[in-house]
Design a protein around this motif. Structure first.
Motif, PDB file in Angstrom:
ATOM      1  N   ILE A  54       2.130  13.620  92.116  1.00 51.26           N
ATOM      2  CA  ILE A  54       1.435  12.635  91.281  1.00 51.26           C
ATOM      3  C   ILE A  54       0.966  13.336  90.014  1.00 51.26           C
ATOM      4  O   ILE A  54       0.670  14.527  90.023  1.00 51.26           O
ATOM      5  N   GLU A  55       0.924  12.598  88.923  1.00 55.60           N
ATOM      6  CA  GLU A  55       0.503  13.171  87.655  1.00 55.60           C
ATOM      7  C   GLU A  55      -0.981  12.961  87.500  1.00 55.60           C
ATOM      8  O   GLU A  55      -1.527  11.878  87.764  1.00 55.60           O
ATOM      9  N   GLN A  56      -1.663  14.001  87.051  1.00 54.45           N
ATOM     10  CA  GLN A  56      -3.090  13.943  86.821  1.00 54.45           C
ATOM     11  C   GLN A  56      -3.361  14.069  85.335  1.00 54.45           C
ATOM     12  O   GLN A  56      -2.856  14.972  84.673  1.00 54.45           O
ATOM     13  N   MET A  57      -4.123  13.144  84.793  1.00 49.81           N
ATOM     14  CA  MET A  57      -4.465  13.171  83.374  1.00 49.81           C
ATOM     15  C   MET A  57      -5.623  14.137  83.165  1.00 49.81           C
ATOM     16  O   MET A  57      -6.421  14.386  84.077  1.00 49.81           O
ATOM     17  N   ASP A  58      -5.749  14.690  81.953  1.00 48.67           N
ATOM     18  CA  ASP A  58      -6.847  15.596  81.640  1.00 48.67           C
ATOM     19  C   ASP A  58      -8.187  14.928  81.947  1.00 48.67           C
ATOM     20  O   ASP A  58      -8.429  13.789  81.552  1.00 48.67           O
ATOM     21  N   LEU A  77       7.444  18.323  95.671  1.00 50.21           N
ATOM     22  CA  LEU A  77       7.379  18.258  94.210  1.00 50.21           C
ATOM     23  C   LEU A  77       8.778  18.254  93.593  1.00 50.21           C
ATOM     24  O   LEU A  77       9.047  17.508  92.652  1.00 50.21           O
TER      25      LEU A  77
END
Length: 86
Positions: free
Chosen positions: A77-81, A71
């Protein structure tokens, strides 16, 4: 965190229990001869025991450290709501 004497705890037991359970508070109960007791919720106790268990595993700690390093190096990786991580 609250600090109470044994007498105060005994006289206000419900209030202290409510603070521990409802507000996730910790109560230090001072006893004679400097021997204190800590009052925490079962939820907090279980979290401490889980952390203790995870930290006792060399393999688990290596995996955690590896993940932290990844990280830090931008490999996350980005996680959306509402988005599934899968």
């Amino acid at each position: 965190m609250q600090v109470a004497s044994y007498s105060d705890l005994r006289n206000n037991l419900k209030d202290y229990f409510d603070a521990v359970v409802d507000d996730n508070d910790t109560v230090i109960i001072n006893r004679t001869k400097g021997k204190a007791v800590v009052l925490i919720s079962l939820e907090e106790y279980n979290a401490i025991k889980e952390t203790e268990y995870l930290m006792s595993s060399k393999k688990m700690m290596e995996a955690i450290r590896k993940g932290e390093e990844e990280l830090k190096n931008g490999a996350g990786i980005e996680q959306m709501d509402g988005e599934s991580i899968l």
